[in-house]
Design a protein around this motif. Structure first.
Motif, PDB file in Angstrom:
ATOM      1  N   ALA A  32       0.835  -1.199   0.000  1.00  0.00           N
ATOM      2  CA  ALA A  32       0.000   0.000   0.000  1.00  0.00           C
ATOM      3  C   ALA A  32       0.874   1.255   0.000  1.00  0.00           C
ATOM      4  O   ALA A  32       1.859   1.326   0.730  1.00  0.00           O
ATOM      5  N   PRO A  33       0.517   2.270  -0.814  1.00  0.00           N
ATOM      6  CA  PRO A  33       1.311   3.504  -0.871  1.00  0.00           C
ATOM      7  C   PRO A  33       1.495   4.167   0.496  1.00  0.00           C
ATOM      8  O   PRO A  33       2.571   4.669   0.800  1.00  0.00           O
ATOM      9  N   ALA A  34       0.465   4.165   1.330  1.00  0.00           N
ATOM     10  CA  ALA A  34       0.574   4.774   2.661  1.00  0.00           C
ATOM     11  C   ALA A  34       1.605   4.038   3.513  1.00  0.00           C
ATOM     12  O   ALA A  34       2.387   4.659   4.237  1.00  0.00           O
ATOM     13  N   ASP A  35       1.622   2.710   3.410  1.00  0.00           N
ATOM     14  CA  ASP A  35       2.606   1.918   4.152  1.00  0.00           C
ATOM     15  C   ASP A  35       4.016   2.222   3.659  1.00  0.00           C
ATOM     16  O   ASP A  35       4.947   2.352   4.456  1.00  0.00           O
ATOM     17  N   ARG A  36       4.172   2.331   2.353  1.00  0.00           N
ATOM     18  CA  ARG A  36       5.494   2.623   1.787  1.00  0.00           C
ATOM     19  C   ARG A  36       5.993   3.995   2.239  1.00  0.00           C
ATOM     20  O   ARG A  36       7.152   4.156   2.581  1.00  0.00           O
ATOM     21  N   GLU A  37       5.115   4.981   2.252  1.00  0.00           N
ATOM     22  CA  GLU A  37       5.507   6.332   2.644  1.00  0.00           C
ATOM     23  C   GLU A  37       5.889   6.380   4.130  1.00  0.00           C
ATOM     24  O   GLU A  37       6.879   7.004   4.503  1.00  0.00           O
ATOM     25  N   GLN A  38       5.120   5.702   4.954  1.00  0.00           N
ATOM     26  CA  GLN A  38       5.432   5.650   6.377  1.00  0.00           C
ATOM     27  C   GLN A  38       6.787   4.950   6.592  1.00  0.00           C
ATOM     28  O   GLN A  38       7.619   5.418   7.365  1.00  0.00           O
ATOM     29  N   MET A  39       7.004   3.860   5.888  1.00  0.00           N
ATOM     30  CA  MET A  39       8.264   3.141   6.011  1.00  0.00           C
ATOM     31  C   MET A  39       9.415   3.990   5.485  1.00  0.00           C
ATOM     32  O   MET A  39      10.493   4.026   6.073  1.00  0.00           O
ATOM     33  N   ARG A  40       9.213   4.715   4.388  1.00  0.00           N
ATOM     34  CA  ARG A  40      10.248   5.588   3.856  1.00  0.00           C
ATOM     35  C   ARG A  40      10.663   6.625   4.888  1.00  0.00           C
ATOM     36  O   ARG A  40      11.852   6.866   5.110  1.00  0.00           O
ATOM     37  N   ALA A  41       9.696   7.218   5.557  1.00  0.00           N
ATOM     38  CA  ALA A  41       9.995   8.222   6.575  1.00  0.00           C
ATOM     39  C   ALA A  41      10.763   7.613   7.748  1.00  0.00           C
ATOM     40  O   ALA A  41      11.724   8.208   8.252  1.00  0.00           O
ATOM     41  N   ARG A  42      10.363   6.429   8.166  1.00  0.00           N
ATOM     42  CA  ARG A  42      11.059   5.755   9.268  1.00  0.00           C
ATOM     43  C   ARG A  42      12.484   5.395   8.876  1.00  0.00           C
ATOM     44  O   ARG A  42      13.422   5.567   9.658  1.00  0.00           O
ATOM     45  N   LEU A  43      12.667   4.899   7.650  1.00  0.00           N
ATOM     46  CA  LEU A  43      14.003   4.531   7.193  1.00  0.00           C
ATOM     47  C   LEU A  43      14.897   5.756   7.031  1.00  0.00           C
ATOM     48  O   LEU A  43      16.088   5.705   7.338  1.00  0.00           O
ATOM     49  N   GLU A  44      14.327   6.848   6.558  1.00  0.00           N
ATOM     50  CA  GLU A  44      15.100   8.085   6.433  1.00  0.00           C
ATOM     51  C   GLU A  44      15.602   8.535   7.801  1.00  0.00           C
ATOM     52  O   GLU A  44      16.764   8.898   7.967  1.00  0.00           O
ATOM     53  N   LYS A  45      14.737   8.473   8.780  1.00  0.00           N
ATOM     54  CA  LYS A  45      15.117   8.847  10.145  1.00  0.00           C
ATOM     55  C   LYS A  45      16.226   7.932  10.659  1.00  0.00           C
ATOM     56  O   LYS A  45      17.215   8.385  11.244  1.00  0.00           O
ATOM     57  N   LEU A  46      16.092   6.641  10.417  1.00  0.00           N
ATOM     58  CA  LEU A  46      17.118   5.679  10.833  1.00  0.00           C
ATOM     59  C   LEU A  46      18.438   5.944  10.132  1.00  0.00           C
ATOM     60  O   LEU A  46      19.507   5.902  10.741  1.00  0.00           O
ATOM     61  N   PHE A  47      18.356   6.188   8.839  1.00  0.00           N
ATOM     62  CA  PHE A  47      19.568   6.392   8.049  1.00  0.00           C
ATOM     63  C   PHE A  47      20.334   7.622   8.507  1.00  0.00           C
ATOM     64  O   PHE A  47      21.559   7.634   8.539  1.00  0.00           O
ATOM     65  N   LEU A  48      19.616   8.666   8.881  1.00  0.00           N
ATOM     66  CA  LEU A  48      20.262   9.903   9.297  1.00  0.00           C
ATOM     67  C   LEU A  48      20.727   9.882  10.745  1.00  0.00           C
ATOM     68  O   LEU A  48      21.542  10.703  11.145  1.00  0.00           O
ATOM     69  N   SER A  49      20.255   8.937  11.533  1.00  0.00           N
ATOM     70  CA  SER A  49      20.583   8.932  12.965  1.00  0.00           C
ATOM     71  C   SER A  49      22.070   8.773  13.268  1.00  0.00           C
ATOM     72  O   SER A  49      22.566   9.409  14.188  1.00  0.00           O
ATOM     73  N   PRO A  50      22.860   7.955  12.539  1.00  0.00           N
ATOM     74  CA  PRO A  50      24.285   7.883  12.865  1.00  0.00           C
ATOM     75  C   PRO A  50      25.094   9.085  12.390  1.00  0.00           C
ATOM     76  O   PRO A  50      26.213   9.268  12.789  1.00  0.00           O
ATOM     77  N   ALA A  51      24.497   9.893  11.513  1.00  0.00           N
ATOM     78  CA  ALA A  51      25.247  11.023  10.927  1.00  0.00           C
ATOM     79  C   ALA A  51      25.459  12.146  11.931  1.00  0.00           C
ATOM     80  O   ALA A  51      24.814  12.299  12.889  1.00  0.00           O
TER      81      ALA A  51
END
Length: 93
Positions: free
Chosen positions: A74-93
């Protein structure tokens, strides 16, 4: 998001974390022994790199799992997951 990791990935991450743990213990020992500044200064950077690499390995595994997860249709699930992954990806930076 389930972060079950393959045994080989998990082993590599644990090894990196143990390496960082050893570096940090080494820094503490060097400071307690009153070792010279030049020797002490390089060790935190090495520990930081080991932690960064472990973090990025965990994130990469999460990204791989999420990108192959069939439940994220579902597009809504993908967008929510994208936001969560972006947050995770930026956390070590």
């Amino acid at each position: 998001m389930d972060m079950t990791m393959a045994a080989e990935d998990l082993k590599a991450v644990v090894n990196r974390l143990r390496r960082a743990q050893g570096r940090i213990a080494g820094v503490i020992g060097m400071i307690e022994e009153g070792r010279d500044c030049e020797g002490v200064v390089t060790q935190p950077a090495a520990a930081s790199r080991a932690l960064d690499r472990a973090g990025f390995a965990i994130i990469a595994t999460g990204l791989q799992r999420c990108l192959t997860d069939e439940d994220m249709a579902a597009p809504a699930d993908r967008e929510q997951m994208r936001a969560r992954l972006e947050k995770l990806f930026l956390s070590p930076a």
